[in-house]
Design a protein around this motif. Structure first.
Motif, PDB file in Angstrom:
ATOM      1  N   LYS A 179      53.195  45.208   8.883  1.00 23.66           N
ATOM      2  CA  LYS A 179      52.909  46.066   7.863  1.00 23.66           C
ATOM      3  C   LYS A 179      53.502  45.462   6.512  1.00 23.66           C
ATOM      4  CE  LYS A 179      50.881  49.315  10.066  1.00 23.66           C
ATOM      5  NZ  LYS A 179      49.352  49.913   9.876  1.00 23.66           N
ATOM      6  N   VAL A 180      54.420  44.797   6.559  1.00 23.46           N
ATOM      7  CA  VAL A 180      55.100  44.317   5.167  1.00 23.46           C
ATOM      8  C   VAL A 180      54.246  43.157   4.767  1.00 23.46           C
ATOM      9  CG1 VAL A 180      56.902  42.814   4.177  1.00 23.46           C
ATOM     10  CG2 VAL A 180      57.427  45.388   5.554  1.00 23.46           C
ATOM     11  N   GLN A 181      53.767  42.547   5.870  1.00 21.39           N
ATOM     12  CA  GLN A 181      52.831  41.039   5.743  1.00 21.39           C
ATOM     13  C   GLN A 181      51.424  41.719   4.913  1.00 21.39           C
ATOM     14  OE1 GLN A 181      53.738  37.872   5.610  1.00 21.39           O
ATOM     15  NE2 GLN A 181      51.680  37.941   4.414  1.00 21.39           N
TER      16      GLN A 181
ATOM     17  N   ARG B 230      48.618  43.057  -1.904  1.00 19.27           N
ATOM     18  CA  ARG B 230      49.006  42.875  -3.224  1.00 19.27           C
ATOM     19  C   ARG B 230      48.597  41.659  -3.882  1.00 19.27           C
ATOM     20  NH1 ARG B 230      55.101  40.693  -3.882  1.00 19.27           N
ATOM     21  NH2 ARG B 230      53.800  39.140  -2.957  1.00 19.27           N
ATOM     22  N   ASP B 231      48.706  40.547  -3.176  1.00 16.13           N
ATOM     23  CA  ASP B 231      48.117  39.285  -3.703  1.00 16.13           C
ATOM     24  C   ASP B 231      46.493  39.404  -3.769  1.00 16.13           C
ATOM     25  OD1 ASP B 231      50.843  38.366  -3.468  1.00 16.13           O
ATOM     26  OD2 ASP B 231      50.462  37.349  -1.616  1.00 16.13           O
ATOM     27  N   ALA B 232      45.992  39.840  -2.950  1.00 22.13           N
ATOM     28  CA  ALA B 232      44.464  39.955  -3.069  1.00 22.13           C
ATOM     29  C   ALA B 232      44.005  40.976  -4.376  1.00 22.13           C
ATOM     30  CB  ALA B 232      43.951  40.685  -1.633  1.00 22.13           C
TER      31      ALA B 232
ATOM     32  N   ARG C 185      59.005  50.011   9.004  1.00 23.80           N
ATOM     33  CA  ARG C 185      57.806  50.522   9.540  1.00 23.80           C
ATOM     34  C   ARG C 185      56.713  50.473   8.887  1.00 23.80           C
ATOM     35  NH1 ARG C 185      60.711  56.427  10.655  1.00 23.80           N
ATOM     36  NH2 ARG C 185      62.223  55.392   9.474  1.00 23.80           N
ATOM     37  N   TYR C 186      56.651  50.574   7.549  1.00 21.35           N
ATOM     38  CA  TYR C 186      55.510  50.328   6.842  1.00 21.35           C
ATOM     39  C   TYR C 186      55.832  49.907   5.471  1.00 21.35           C
ATOM     40  CZ  TYR C 186      55.866  55.092   4.923  1.00 21.35           C
ATOM     41  OH  TYR C 186      56.142  56.241   3.882  1.00 21.35           O
TER      42      TYR C 186
END
Length: 99
Positions: A32-34, A40-42, A72-73
């Motif tokens: 979820k973090v990835q 964000r990067d996109a 968890r998210y």
């Protein structure tokens, strides 16, 4: 670690209690973090191509007590921007939807 590489930095936003994840691939990330970092990067890349930059974008986990590997998210935080940037963003969105 090479001198140009920085470890991840977590800062707690006092008003919300969210933990901000600021760059760095040194620690393992939850899916979820990835996912939030990739989103964000996109978004930053697409906005950059449209001539818009949101200077305070980051990724946050909603619980201040959790480490990055325990999240968890995660949420993409768009931050604040100036009125001219907000107007440019609105124009890009309107153009994209055919207004």
């Amino acid at each position: 670690m090479p001198p140009t590489q920085q470890p991840p930095h977590h800062s707690i936003t006092p008003a919300t209690g969210h933990t901000s994840i600021v760059a760095g691939p040194a620690k393992p990330r939850t899916p979820k973090v990835q996912e939030a970092l990739d989103a964000r990067d996109a978004l930053a890349g697409a906005l950059s191509q449209a001539g818009v930059q949101l200077p305070a974008m980051d990724v946050r986990t909603p619980w201040a007590g959790e480490g990055e590997g325990e999240s968890r998210y995660a949420l993409v935080h768009l931050g604040v921007c100036s009125a001219p940037v907000a107007l440019r963003l609105a124009a890009v969105i309107a153009k994209g939807v055919g207004s």
